[in-house]
Scaffold this motif. Sequence first.
Motif, PDB file in Angstrom:
ATOM      1  N   ALA A  90       6.923   9.072  -5.160  1.00 24.43           N
ATOM      2  CA  ALA A  90       7.107   9.408  -6.575  1.00 24.43           C
ATOM      3  C   ALA A  90       8.574   9.565  -6.950  1.00 24.43           C
ATOM      4  CB  ALA A  90       6.348  10.691  -6.910  1.00 24.43           C
ATOM      5  N   GLY A  91       9.436   9.727  -5.945  1.00 20.23           N
ATOM      6  CA  GLY A  91      10.857   9.847  -6.219  1.00 20.23           C
ATOM      7  C   GLY A  91      11.601   8.529  -6.209  1.00 20.23           C
ATOM      8  N   SER A  92      10.893   7.439  -5.930  1.00 18.59           N
ATOM      9  CA  SER A  92      11.515   6.116  -5.851  1.00 18.59           C
ATOM     10  C   SER A  92      11.187   5.294  -7.087  1.00 18.59           C
ATOM     11  CB  SER A  92      11.025   5.379  -4.596  1.00 18.59           C
ATOM     12  OG  SER A  92      11.306   3.992  -4.669  1.00 18.59           O
ATOM     13  N   MET A  93      12.208   4.900  -7.829  1.00 19.50           N
ATOM     14  CA  MET A  93      11.975   4.093  -9.033  1.00 19.50           C
ATOM     15  C   MET A  93      11.345   2.750  -8.671  1.00 19.50           C
ATOM     16  SD  MET A  93      12.253   4.609 -12.221  1.00 19.50           S
ATOM     17  CE  MET A  93      12.102   3.700 -13.758  1.00 19.50           C
ATOM     18  N   LYS A  94      11.751   2.182  -7.551  1.00 20.21           N
ATOM     19  CA  LYS A  94      11.175   0.913  -7.105  1.00 20.21           C
ATOM     20  C   LYS A  94       9.674   1.051  -6.889  1.00 20.21           C
ATOM     21  CE  LYS A  94      11.393  -2.493  -3.360  1.00 20.21           C
ATOM     22  NZ  LYS A  94      12.047  -2.860  -2.078  1.00 20.21           N
ATOM     23  N   ASP A  95       9.261   2.120  -6.210  1.00 21.34           N
ATOM     24  CA  ASP A  95       7.837   2.342  -5.962  1.00 21.34           C
ATOM     25  C   ASP A  95       7.083   2.600  -7.261  1.00 21.34           C
ATOM     26  OD1 ASP A  95       8.463   2.049  -3.324  1.00 21.34           O
ATOM     27  OD2 ASP A  95       7.801   4.039  -2.697  1.00 21.34           O
ATOM     28  N   LEU A  96       7.690   3.380  -8.148  1.00 21.48           N
ATOM     29  CA  LEU A  96       7.035   3.687  -9.425  1.00 21.48           C
ATOM     30  C   LEU A  96       6.778   2.411 -10.234  1.00 21.48           C
ATOM     31  CD1 LEU A  96       9.122   6.836 -10.421  1.00 21.48           C
ATOM     32  CD2 LEU A  96       6.663   6.814  -9.931  1.00 21.48           C
ATOM     33  N   MET A  97       7.732   1.491 -10.223  1.00 21.60           N
ATOM     34  CA  MET A  97       7.594   0.267 -11.002  1.00 21.60           C
ATOM     35  C   MET A  97       6.578  -0.707 -10.401  1.00 21.60           C
ATOM     36  SD  MET A  97       9.407   0.465 -13.766  1.00 21.60           S
ATOM     37  CE  MET A  97       8.725   2.122 -13.792  1.00 21.60           C
ATOM     38  N   HIS A  98       6.148  -0.443  -9.159  1.00 27.56           N
ATOM     39  CA  HIS A  98       5.129  -1.285  -8.533  1.00 27.56           C
ATOM     40  C   HIS A  98       3.752  -0.617  -8.524  1.00 27.56           C
ATOM     41  CE1 HIS A  98       8.602  -3.533  -6.863  1.00 27.56           C
ATOM     42  NE2 HIS A  98       7.757  -4.545  -6.904  1.00 27.56           N
ATOM     43  N   LEU A  99       3.673   0.602  -9.074  1.00 24.27           N
ATOM     44  CA  LEU A  99       2.424   1.354  -9.009  1.00 24.27           C
ATOM     45  C   LEU A  99       1.285   0.649  -9.737  1.00 24.27           C
ATOM     46  CD1 LEU A  99       0.898   3.864  -8.109  1.00 24.27           C
ATOM     47  CD2 LEU A  99       1.736   5.035 -10.175  1.00 24.27           C
ATOM     48  N   ASN A 100       1.554   0.136 -10.918  1.00 27.56           N
ATOM     49  CA  ASN A 100       0.503  -0.541 -11.676  1.00 27.56           C
ATOM     50  C   ASN A 100      -0.042  -1.737 -10.901  1.00 27.56           C
ATOM     51  OD1 ASN A 100      -0.388  -2.786 -13.687  1.00 27.56           O
ATOM     52  ND2 ASN A 100      -0.475  -0.912 -14.901  1.00 27.56           N
ATOM     53  N   GLU A 101       0.870  -2.508 -10.343  1.00 29.29           N
ATOM     54  CA  GLU A 101       0.478  -3.686  -9.551  1.00 29.29           C
ATOM     55  C   GLU A 101      -0.351  -3.284  -8.338  1.00 29.29           C
ATOM     56  OE1 GLU A 101       2.742  -7.042  -6.789  1.00 29.29           O
ATOM     57  OE2 GLU A 101       3.866  -5.977  -8.349  1.00 29.29           O
ATOM     58  N   GLU A 102       0.059  -2.201  -7.662  1.00 25.07           N
ATOM     59  CA  GLU A 102      -0.691  -1.709  -6.503  1.00 25.07           C
ATOM     60  C   GLU A 102      -2.094  -1.269  -6.906  1.00 25.07           C
ATOM     61  OE1 GLU A 102       0.076  -1.374  -3.293  1.00 25.07           O
ATOM     62  OE2 GLU A 102       2.212  -1.830  -3.215  1.00 25.07           O
ATOM     63  N   LEU A 103      -2.186  -0.546  -8.000  1.00 25.12           N
ATOM     64  CA  LEU A 103      -3.487  -0.039  -8.442  1.00 25.12           C
ATOM     65  C   LEU A 103      -4.443  -1.179  -8.807  1.00 25.12           C
ATOM     66  CD1 LEU A 103      -2.255   2.932 -10.654  1.00 25.12           C
ATOM     67  CD2 LEU A 103      -3.652   3.122  -8.577  1.00 25.12           C
ATOM     68  N   ARG A 104      -3.914  -2.239  -9.414  1.00 24.22           N
ATOM     69  CA  ARG A 104      -4.762  -3.351  -9.855  1.00 24.22           C
ATOM     70  C   ARG A 104      -5.389  -4.117  -8.686  1.00 24.22           C
ATOM     71  NH1 ARG A 104      -4.710  -4.488 -15.223  1.00 24.22           N
ATOM     72  NH2 ARG A 104      -3.070  -3.507 -16.486  1.00 24.22           N
ATOM     73  N   GLN A 105      -4.888  -3.878  -7.477  1.00 21.00           N
ATOM     74  CA  GLN A 105      -5.525  -4.487  -6.309  1.00 21.00           C
ATOM     75  C   GLN A 105      -6.885  -3.848  -6.016  1.00 21.00           C
ATOM     76  OE1 GLN A 105      -3.014  -4.974  -2.779  1.00 21.00           O
ATOM     77  NE2 GLN A 105      -1.199  -4.681  -4.054  1.00 21.00           N
ATOM     78  N   TYR A 106      -7.085  -2.633  -6.543  1.00 24.38           N
ATOM     79  CA  TYR A 106      -8.293  -1.886  -6.218  1.00 24.38           C
ATOM     80  C   TYR A 106      -9.181  -1.568  -7.415  1.00 24.38           C
ATOM     81  CZ  TYR A 106      -5.461  -1.130  -2.064  1.00 24.38           C
ATOM     82  OH  TYR A 106      -4.680  -1.323  -0.954  1.00 24.38           O
TER      83      TYR A 106
END
Length: 251
Positions: free
Chosen positions: A60-76
């Motif tokens: 949650a402290g990484s902007m890179k990870d935050l910007m990929h969260l939507n993409e990660e969630l859409r896998q599931y």
Amino acid sequence: MKLKGKIALITGGSSGIGKATAQLFIQEGAQVIITGRDKITLDHTVQELGHHTIGIVTDAGSMKDLMHLNEELRQYTSHLDIVFVNAGFGKYAPLELIDEVHYEEMFNTIVRGTLFTVQQVLPLMTNNSAIVLNTSIVTEVGMPNSSVYSAAKSAVQSFTKTFASELISRGIRVNAVSPGPIQTNYFDRSNLSKEQVDSFTTSFAPQVPIQRFGLASEVAEAVMFLASEAASFIVGTELSVDGGFPKIKTK
């Protein structure tokens, strides 16, 4: 089965309040996606919680990870009914010893993490869905050595009302849960020694009117209430789970 058929995201769900909330959500019929920074801990938690759980490694402290969260969630999943923005930790220091690293860790994880987590999940949120933020009693009482942590949590407290105002027209209710002193592994990522944690616990417990620390499961019950249909007319509210501290005194 108050959450039967619901799909929920819980950030920081591999331990403490997040894990307890995931357990309760599953018990009440939800499919749960949890996030965590450490893959080993996350995988162990997913295995423990069972087949109704999916784990996503993200910080949650990484902007890179935050910007990929939507993409990660859409896998599931194609949608979310509930989001509990819970990821965070506390670090403490007297005013003279606060440095830029301390400041950035707190604000990156707690403030930026909360803001951009909500931003990224919005396209997945359904009508009549709920977001619950995690604030803290530190926003209500001046506690020594907690200037930065308190300020960060105060920003989340403000988000509760501003997000609620902006998103209610989209059928998304936003509320917050405000935990008091809770028995969790909260201090694991703090900068306090075991001796300092023990001293804090010993000195703080008598100040709680109910005379004990709370349980993560008790906070989870409050989160479930705010996320469920039972709270359908509650918007922009911060629900305290604090044993009466610091609002009432018994002596």
